[in-house]
Design a protein around this motif. Sequence first.
Motif, PDB file in Angstrom:
ATOM      1  N   GLY A  35       8.761  27.591  -4.445  1.00  0.00           N
ATOM      2  CA  GLY A  35       9.129  26.317  -3.879  1.00  0.00           C
ATOM      3  C   GLY A  35       9.985  25.374  -4.654  1.00  0.00           C
ATOM      4  N   ASN A  36      10.423  26.100  -6.021  1.00  0.00           N
ATOM      5  CA  ASN A  36      10.819  25.044  -6.976  1.00  0.00           C
ATOM      6  C   ASN A  36      12.687  24.684  -6.177  1.00  0.00           C
ATOM      7  OD1 ASN A  36       9.060  25.386  -9.066  1.00  0.00           O
ATOM      8  ND2 ASN A  36       9.810  27.496  -9.241  1.00  0.00           N
ATOM      9  N   LEU A  37      12.650  23.477  -6.225  1.00  0.00           N
ATOM     10  CA  LEU A  37      13.980  22.912  -5.663  1.00  0.00           C
ATOM     11  C   LEU A  37      14.960  22.370  -6.492  1.00  0.00           C
ATOM     12  CD1 LEU A  37      12.028  20.932  -2.928  1.00  0.00           C
ATOM     13  CD2 LEU A  37      12.956  23.174  -2.754  1.00  0.00           C
ATOM     14  N   VAL A  38      16.133  22.504  -6.453  1.00  0.00           N
ATOM     15  CA  VAL A  38      17.177  21.485  -6.718  1.00  0.00           C
ATOM     16  C   VAL A  38      18.002  21.189  -5.472  1.00  0.00           C
ATOM     17  CG1 VAL A  38      17.571  22.889  -8.968  1.00  0.00           C
ATOM     18  CG2 VAL A  38      18.948  23.585  -6.889  1.00  0.00           C
ATOM     19  N   TYR A  39      18.878  19.910  -5.844  1.00  0.00           N
ATOM     20  CA  TYR A  39      19.341  19.205  -4.889  1.00  0.00           C
ATOM     21  C   TYR A  39      20.781  19.085  -4.957  1.00  0.00           C
ATOM     22  CZ  TYR A  39      14.601  17.464  -3.789  1.00  0.00           C
ATOM     23  OH  TYR A  39      13.132  17.552  -3.518  1.00  0.00           O
ATOM     24  N   ARG A  40      21.629  18.705  -4.066  1.00  0.00           N
ATOM     25  CA  ARG A  40      22.932  18.624  -4.405  1.00  0.00           C
ATOM     26  C   ARG A  40      23.332  16.989  -4.067  1.00  0.00           C
ATOM     27  NH1 ARG A  40      27.830  17.158  -1.975  1.00  0.00           N
ATOM     28  NH2 ARG A  40      29.686  18.710  -2.463  1.00  0.00           N
ATOM     29  N   LYS A  41      23.514  16.329  -5.443  1.00  0.00           N
ATOM     30  CA  LYS A  41      23.894  15.246  -5.844  1.00  0.00           C
ATOM     31  C   LYS A  41      23.030  14.050  -5.146  1.00  0.00           C
ATOM     32  CE  LYS A  41      28.562  17.170  -7.060  1.00  0.00           C
ATOM     33  NZ  LYS A  41      30.078  16.918  -6.990  1.00  0.00           N
ATOM     34  N   ALA A  42      23.504  13.354  -4.508  1.00  0.00           N
ATOM     35  CA  ALA A  42      23.021  12.211  -3.816  1.00  0.00           C
ATOM     36  C   ALA A  42      22.346  12.386  -2.559  1.00  0.00           C
ATOM     37  CB  ALA A  42      24.121  10.951  -3.470  1.00  0.00           C
ATOM     38  N   ALA A  43      22.465  13.720  -2.122  1.00  0.00           N
ATOM     39  CA  ALA A  43      21.574  14.175  -1.034  1.00  0.00           C
ATOM     40  C   ALA A  43      20.309  14.177  -1.574  1.00  0.00           C
ATOM     41  CB  ALA A  43      22.028  15.616  -0.707  1.00  0.00           C
ATOM     42  N   TYR A  71       0.918  -1.207   0.051  1.00  0.00           N
ATOM     43  CA  TYR A  71      -0.109  -0.109   0.155  1.00  0.00           C
ATOM     44  C   TYR A  71       0.938   1.443   0.106  1.00  0.00           C
ATOM     45  CZ  TYR A  71      -4.150  -2.907   1.016  1.00  0.00           C
ATOM     46  OH  TYR A  71      -5.246  -3.731   0.785  1.00  0.00           O
ATOM     47  N   PRO A  72       0.442   2.498  -0.403  1.00  0.00           N
ATOM     48  CA  PRO A  72       1.253   3.645  -0.544  1.00  0.00           C
ATOM     49  C   PRO A  72       1.503   4.165   0.912  1.00  0.00           C
ATOM     50  CG  PRO A  72      -0.936   3.682  -1.778  1.00  0.00           C
ATOM     51  CD  PRO A  72      -1.136   2.606  -0.969  1.00  0.00           C
ATOM     52  N   ILE A  73       2.325   4.792   1.207  1.00  0.00           N
ATOM     53  CA  ILE A  73       2.603   5.625   2.305  1.00  0.00           C
ATOM     54  C   ILE A  73       2.283   6.970   2.009  1.00  0.00           C
ATOM     55  CG2 ILE A  73       4.553   6.316   4.230  1.00  0.00           C
ATOM     56  CD1 ILE A  73       6.019   3.708   3.422  1.00  0.00           C
ATOM     57  N   HIS A  74       1.415   7.687   2.877  1.00  0.00           N
ATOM     58  CA  HIS A  74       1.083   8.911   3.136  1.00  0.00           C
ATOM     59  C   HIS A  74       1.566   9.724   4.014  1.00  0.00           C
ATOM     60  CE1 HIS A  74      -2.049   8.712  -0.633  1.00  0.00           C
ATOM     61  NE2 HIS A  74      -2.166   7.501   0.086  1.00  0.00           N
ATOM     62  N   GLY A  75       2.013  10.752   3.873  1.00  0.00           N
ATOM     63  CA  GLY A  75       2.718  11.600   4.928  1.00  0.00           C
ATOM     64  C   GLY A  75       1.669  12.941   5.262  1.00  0.00           C
ATOM     65  N   ASP A  76       1.524  13.218   6.529  1.00  0.00           N
ATOM     66  CA  ASP A  76       0.987  14.410   6.974  1.00  0.00           C
ATOM     67  C   ASP A  76       1.861  15.633   6.617  1.00  0.00           C
ATOM     68  OD1 ASP A  76      -1.695  13.446   8.341  1.00  0.00           O
ATOM     69  OD2 ASP A  76      -0.147  12.668   9.788  1.00  0.00           O
ATOM     70  N   PHE A  77       2.966  15.343   6.740  1.00  0.00           N
ATOM     71  CA  PHE A  77       4.342  16.427   6.687  1.00  0.00           C
ATOM     72  C   PHE A  77       5.415  15.697   6.132  1.00  0.00           C
ATOM     73  CE2 PHE A  77       1.721  17.874  10.345  1.00  0.00           C
ATOM     74  CZ  PHE A  77       1.615  19.301  10.030  1.00  0.00           C
ATOM     75  N   ALA A  78       6.158  16.206   5.345  1.00  0.00           N
ATOM     76  CA  ALA A  78       7.569  15.998   4.838  1.00  0.00           C
ATOM     77  C   ALA A  78       8.411  16.951   5.188  1.00  0.00           C
ATOM     78  CB  ALA A  78       7.412  15.681   3.439  1.00  0.00           C
ATOM     79  N   PHE A  79       9.565  16.294   5.769  1.00  0.00           N
ATOM     80  CA  PHE A  79      10.861  17.360   6.115  1.00  0.00           C
ATOM     81  C   PHE A  79      11.686  17.042   5.134  1.00  0.00           C
ATOM     82  CE2 PHE A  79      10.250  18.186  10.941  1.00  0.00           C
ATOM     83  CZ  PHE A  79       9.024  18.743  10.580  1.00  0.00           C
ATOM     84  N   VAL A  80      12.287  18.056   4.253  1.00  0.00           N
ATOM     85  CA  VAL A  80      13.251  17.539   3.200  1.00  0.00           C
ATOM     86  C   VAL A  80      14.203  18.670   3.143  1.00  0.00           C
ATOM     87  CG1 VAL A  80      13.505  17.432   0.808  1.00  0.00           C
ATOM     88  CG2 VAL A  80      11.419  16.295   1.823  1.00  0.00           C
ATOM     89  N   LEU A  81      15.516  18.077   2.886  1.00  0.00           N
ATOM     90  CA  LEU A  81      16.766  19.313   2.641  1.00  0.00           C
ATOM     91  C   LEU A  81      17.026  19.032   1.054  1.00  0.00           C
ATOM     92  CD1 LEU A  81      19.053  20.460   4.134  1.00  0.00           C
ATOM     93  CD2 LEU A  81      20.432  18.585   3.765  1.00  0.00           C
ATOM     94  N   ALA A  82      17.220  20.415   0.667  1.00  0.00           N
ATOM     95  CA  ALA A  82      17.401  20.573  -0.702  1.00  0.00           C
ATOM     96  C   ALA A  82      18.603  21.595  -0.741  1.00  0.00           C
ATOM     97  CB  ALA A  82      16.196  21.114  -1.654  1.00  0.00           C
ATOM     98  N   GLU A  83      19.159  21.745  -2.020  1.00  0.00           N
ATOM     99  CA  GLU A  83      20.440  22.732  -1.886  1.00  0.00           C
ATOM    100  C   GLU A  83      19.987  24.093  -2.220  1.00  0.00           C
ATOM    101  OE1 GLU A  83      24.641  23.557  -2.180  1.00  0.00           O
ATOM    102  OE2 GLU A  83      23.426  21.609  -1.406  1.00  0.00           O
ATOM    103  N   LYS A  84      19.030  24.327  -3.182  1.00  0.00           N
ATOM    104  CA  LYS A  84      18.431  25.746  -3.440  1.00  0.00           C
ATOM    105  C   LYS A  84      16.900  25.686  -3.673  1.00  0.00           C
ATOM    106  CE  LYS A  84      22.763  27.082  -5.782  1.00  0.00           C
ATOM    107  NZ  LYS A  84      23.278  27.687  -7.142  1.00  0.00           N
TER     108      LYS A  84
END
Length: 226
Positions: free
Chosen positions: A166-174, A148-161
């Motif tokens: 709210g548009n995001l880019v990440y740093r490589k494997a992070a 079954y799917p996993i739904h979240g009430d909140f997501a905490f995420v780290l991005a580079e920029k």
Amino acid sequence: MINKICGSVEEAVADVFDGATVLIGGFGGAGHPTELIHALIDQGARDLTVVNNNAGNFETGLAALLKADRVRKIICSFPKSSNSNVFNEKYKAGKIELECVPQGTIAERLHAAGAGLGGFYTRTSYGTDLAKGKETREINGQHYVFEYPIHGDFAFVLAEKGDRWGNLVYRKAARNFGPVMCQAAKTTIVQVKQIVELGELDPEHIITPGIFVNRVVQVENPHISS
């Protein structure tokens, strides 16, 4: 005017409620939104269900959240590692519930939530304890387990920029679980190293579009949780 920028990590996590399911990005310490988690500890929410790749490192970030007795259940792929001492102690004492999910399956369960799917069949875990009590099916001579799917009430995420939309880019494997967690949560909160002006991010390089992000907060020098 769309502006998803928060002035502080405290403001960003202020409405996380007791009993919430929180998706936390990171592969070990890579991509781990440590400052958001520490702000959540100070905020006080408890009885949380946390979804993460592992069960915390040393005594910072997720491990600190576990140590503060705020997590009722953890859904992860790698609960035991050489530096998961806090989880080990809590689990042996019966103070935390564990649902162990293979890494590819946890990623696809998150993707299924974001894509609006009711679930999927996978060959992974068939015939093991992880498949006990789950629906199975034979397809073209192979046996599959329904997840079954996993739904979240909140997501905490780290991005580079990120930008104010709210548009995001990440740093490589992070990047790791960041994109699927952003899509799988009702409210996505992103910690970025740098907030840039609209138009500075090349549209061809944006990994997570702002439609999946609710809040962006800048932490220029994040703590490394490994």
